[in-house]
Design a protein around this motif. Sequence first.
Motif, PDB file in Angstrom:
ATOM      1  N   ASP A   1      31.180  55.507  47.034  1.00  0.00           N
ATOM      2  CA  ASP A   1      31.725  56.426  48.033  1.00  0.00           C
ATOM      3  C   ASP A   1      31.806  55.738  49.398  1.00  0.00           C
ATOM      4  O   ASP A   1      31.510  56.349  50.428  1.00  0.00           O
ATOM      5  CB  ASP A   1      30.854  57.693  48.152  1.00  0.00           C
ATOM      6  N   GLY A   2      32.120  54.464  49.376  1.00  0.00           N
ATOM      7  CA  GLY A   2      32.296  53.711  50.612  1.00  0.00           C
ATOM      8  C   GLY A   2      31.007  53.222  51.254  1.00  0.00           C
ATOM      9  O   GLY A   2      31.034  52.496  52.238  1.00  0.00           O
ATOM     10  N   GLU A   3      29.846  53.598  50.687  1.00  0.00           N
ATOM     11  CA  GLU A   3      28.566  53.176  51.268  1.00  0.00           C
ATOM     12  C   GLU A   3      27.994  51.994  50.499  1.00  0.00           C
ATOM     13  O   GLU A   3      28.073  51.954  49.269  1.00  0.00           O
ATOM     14  CB  GLU A   3      27.556  54.322  51.197  1.00  0.00           C
ATOM     15  N   ASP A   4      27.380  51.075  51.214  1.00  0.00           N
ATOM     16  CA  ASP A   4      26.789  49.901  50.595  1.00  0.00           C
ATOM     17  C   ASP A   4      25.445  50.265  49.950  1.00  0.00           C
ATOM     18  O   ASP A   4      24.494  50.619  50.643  1.00  0.00           O
ATOM     19  CB  ASP A   4      26.584  48.817  51.665  1.00  0.00           C
ATOM     20  N   ILE A   5      25.387  50.197  48.631  1.00  0.00           N
ATOM     21  CA  ILE A   5      24.140  50.559  47.933  1.00  0.00           C
ATOM     22  C   ILE A   5      23.507  49.342  47.249  1.00  0.00           C
ATOM     23  O   ILE A   5      22.601  49.494  46.433  1.00  0.00           O
ATOM     24  CB  ILE A   5      24.382  51.663  46.873  1.00  0.00           C
ATOM     25  N   THR A   6      23.981  48.150  47.598  1.00  0.00           N
ATOM     26  CA  THR A   6      23.551  46.935  46.894  1.00  0.00           C
ATOM     27  C   THR A   6      22.030  46.824  46.779  1.00  0.00           C
ATOM     28  O   THR A   6      21.515  46.348  45.773  1.00  0.00           O
ATOM     29  CB  THR A   6      24.105  45.690  47.611  1.00  0.00           C
ATOM     30  N   SER A   7      21.306  47.251  47.820  1.00  0.00           N
ATOM     31  CA  SER A   7      19.855  47.041  47.818  1.00  0.00           C
ATOM     32  C   SER A   7      19.060  48.313  47.581  1.00  0.00           C
ATOM     33  O   SER A   7      17.829  48.279  47.636  1.00  0.00           O
ATOM     34  CB  SER A   7      19.415  46.449  49.162  1.00  0.00           C
ATOM     35  N   THR A   8      19.723  49.431  47.332  1.00  0.00           N
ATOM     36  CA  THR A   8      18.947  50.663  47.162  1.00  0.00           C
ATOM     37  C   THR A   8      18.338  50.707  45.762  1.00  0.00           C
ATOM     38  O   THR A   8      18.818  50.057  44.840  1.00  0.00           O
ATOM     39  CB  THR A   8      19.780  51.942  47.410  1.00  0.00           C
TER      40      THR A   8
END
Length: 248
Positions: free
Chosen positions: A75-82
């Motif tokens: 959804d356009g948010e960077d979640i690479t590290s979550t």
Amino acid sequence: MLKVEGLMVFFENALALNDFSMEVQEGELRGIIGSNSAGKTTLMHALSGLLVEIKIREERRGGERITILGRILYDGEDITSTRPPDRVRRGIVLCRERHPIFPESDVLENLRIAGCRIPGSQRKEGLELALRLFPQLAAHKGKKAGFLSGGEQQMLAISMALVARPRLLLLDEPLLGLSPFMQRHLVEAIGRIKEEAHVTILVAEQFARPILPFMDYAYVVENGMVTLSGRGPELMEDPEIKAAYFGV
Ligand SMILES: Nc1ncnc2c1ncn2[C@@H]1O[C@H](COP(=O)(O)OP(=O)(O)O)[C@@H](O)[C@H]1O
Ligand SMILES: [Mg+2]
């Protein structure tokens, strides 16, 4: 909905995903096709956050073995590290390879275990959805999961993922080891998860023939790299795909 940009995953010096880019649009069924060791599970773990979790755990023990580069946008948010719980909250839920279920518990108990951290009303909805989509499981609610057939166990594993009410469902080799009849049955159920429950789905599969025609789009992966991509029905006709994955 999902966008992967130049993802690289190293285990020590071995490159499991190499500059991997792909995307999934809301409402689609997309696929990752690749032989053993191509990098399918690594991608699924990267998308679910499991890879971040494994990396953190290893680093706590003093190792620095896993490197993740590139970006995963949702959804356009960077979640690479979550971490995985954050991704489940956002609606990304993984059904892992080789149906990990609790064999000593019955079907309903398995579904309750899967929903134990999901808020009450959502869990009830998820449970009803799972049993509606898999009537065969509803008929075996009280049966120990270990006594179900391979296909029914796979249905249960997918149902356990559905209890969390995913928006993006990740399925890692759901057809593995099933009879052609059961594979067709499962492909049909996956279609209903998409159409009736409006869940977006990404499937990784080695022997993708039964499901490829239904894929809105698929990526062929070799050695962690996308070598070919296209609409499922088009890839069905591709001579290289036929030779490499259909055994003809
Ligand atoms: N935890 C790990 N540690 C070291 N190497 C791994 C690990 N997980 C996967 N790999 C390596 O990454 C590559 C891709 O594996 P994987 O993603 O499991 O492929 P697939 O699911 O397509 O069979 C393989 O070469 C595998 O040996
Ligand atoms: Mg795998």
